[in-house]
Design an enzyme around this catalytic site. Structure first.
Site, PDB file in Angstrom:
ATOM      1  N   LYS A 182       0.821  -1.209   0.000  1.00  0.00           N
ATOM      2  CA  LYS A 182       0.000   0.000   0.000  1.00  0.00           C
ATOM      3  C   LYS A 182       0.853   1.256   0.000  1.00  0.00           C
ATOM      4  O   LYS A 182       0.501   2.256  -0.613  1.00  0.00           O
ATOM      5  CB  LYS A 182      -0.918   0.028   1.224  1.00  0.00           C
ATOM      6  N   LYS A 191      -8.228  -9.322  -8.491  1.00  0.00           N
ATOM      7  CA  LYS A 191      -9.333  -9.433  -7.564  1.00  0.00           C
ATOM      8  C   LYS A 191     -10.402  -8.362  -7.880  1.00  0.00           C
ATOM      9  O   LYS A 191     -10.050  -7.260  -8.286  1.00  0.00           O
ATOM     10  CB  LYS A 191      -8.782  -9.222  -6.146  1.00  0.00           C
ATOM     11  N   LYS A 250     -13.280  -2.653  -5.071  1.00  0.00           N
ATOM     12  CA  LYS A 250     -14.261  -1.570  -5.051  1.00  0.00           C
ATOM     13  C   LYS A 250     -13.684  -0.292  -5.627  1.00  0.00           C
ATOM     14  O   LYS A 250     -14.383   0.689  -5.783  1.00  0.00           O
ATOM     15  CB  LYS A 250     -14.798  -1.355  -3.632  1.00  0.00           C
TER      16      LYS A 250
END
Ligand code: TRP
Length: 339
Positions: free
Chosen positions: A119, A202, A205
């Site tokens: 991240k 994956k 969102k």
């Protein structure tokens, strides 16, 4: 040594950041409902709002997303009577135990967290201190309930292992058997819902195109359209699972069908083997609408009554605090705090 037997208690959480997708539904929430229905478990499910702010959240978005996650859980079958359902910021024990456990965790352990490295990327100096420290808060979420089982995706396994390391160092340093060794319960690969446009990624969102995901708030038309336009390949469906090898998009669509019907992939292929996409995709679209439209309708109904939703979370928080407060109090006591 304090002798303690631990009840089987499940804890899991979803961050309210961005919308929810079919991946959250099939990969997580549906399984949480199964665990709720298992009389062997006590279940605690949390909207982990304090984790969301490890990266910037617009305040109005945080409010909306918090309610959306709670609504999604309830609409999918989490029953606030059977499970403890609440949002994290309402139970201060999480933050308090989070601090105590961040004094147990070692910097070297945090430095090994691969999700932080992914991240933060090259930006390790600019991300928030909270993003770095967050696995200690996650350990507190789990250990404040003496949770024995934590259903999570593969990407969270390392954080549950860290939770065990923290628990065992605490127990060792203070000479107690206080915190349990929590087991991660990892979702199977078939439960991992992939991007509808690229089966190697994956379903997320936050991806660029809305066509690559099914949002839990999508209406029937959007759901049908997205499945009909989902990427597939030129071959027909195989009759056996082995035939899905190296066909990530095909595998994903068949797995979704299996997940929605609670059948296994082999069973779905026994029915559809030899069929073309012109037959399978409309069947999948119809099935998805049949299963998901009632969930999204119920979510919208709940979101239209935010006071009701907030009252459910407040009530859940009271019950959660009833479990977490004594565990926190005992932790302070073990450590020698004067309170
Ligand atoms: N870190 C988890 C995620 O990003 C969310 C989470 C926070 C969680 N606390 C938790 C999951 C405790 C399980 C248990 O998905």
């Amino acid at each position: 040594m304090i002798d303690q037997t631990f009840p089987q208690r499940v804890f899991s959480g979803i961050k309210p950041s961005g919308g929810l997708t079919l991946g959250n539904y099939l990969g997580a929430i549906k399984r949480w409902v199964e665990m709720q229905e298992d009389p062997g478990y006590e279940t605690v499910y949390c909207v982990v709002d304090m984790h969301a702010v490890t990266v910037w959240q617009d305040p109005a978005d945080l409010t909306r997303a918090t309610r959306e996650v709670a609504a999604a859980m309830i609409a999918s079958g989490i029953d606030p009577e059977k499970s403890i359902l609440f949002n994290q910021c309402r139970v201060p024990a999480h933050a308090e135990l989070g601090w105590l456990l961040s004094c147990v965790a070692r910097v070297g352990w945090m430095n090994r967290m691969t999700q932080f490295k992914d991240k933060a990327g090259k930006n390790t100096e600019k991300v928030s201190l909270g993003l770095y420290a967050y696995p200690a808060l996650m350990a507190a979420d789990i250990l404040a309930y003496h949770a024995t089982h934590v259903p999570v995706g593969e990407d969270q396994k390392q954080h549950v292992e860290l939770t065990r390391d923290i628990a065992s160092k605490f127990n060792h340093d203070y000479g107690v058997e206080f915190f349990p060794m929590t087991e991660p319960v990892i979702e199977g690969p078939a439960m991992r819902v992939m991007n509808l446009r690229d089966g190697s990624k994956k379903m997320s969102k936050s991806g660029d195109s809305d066509m690559e995901r099914i949002n839990m708030l999508d209406d029937a038309d959007a759901i049908a359209k997205k499945f009909k336009k989902a990427r597939s390949d030129a071959e027909e469906l195989p009759s056996e699972v082995a035939g899905l090898k190296d066909r990530p998009e095909a595998k994903n669509l068949v797995d979704i069908y299996a997940g929605l019907t609670e059948r296994d992939t082999a069973d779905v292929l026994a029915e559809f083997g030899g069929a073309g996409w012109g037959k399978f995709k409309p069947a999948l679209a119809d099935l998805a609408v049949e299963k998901l439209a009632p969930v999204s309708d119920e979510m919208r109904r709940l979101l239209d009554a935010p006071d009701e939703l907030d009252a459910i979370m407040a009530r859940g928080a009271e019950r959660a605090a009833g479990v977490a407060e004594p565990i926190l109090a005992r932790t302070f006591e073990i450590m020698g705090f004067v309170r």
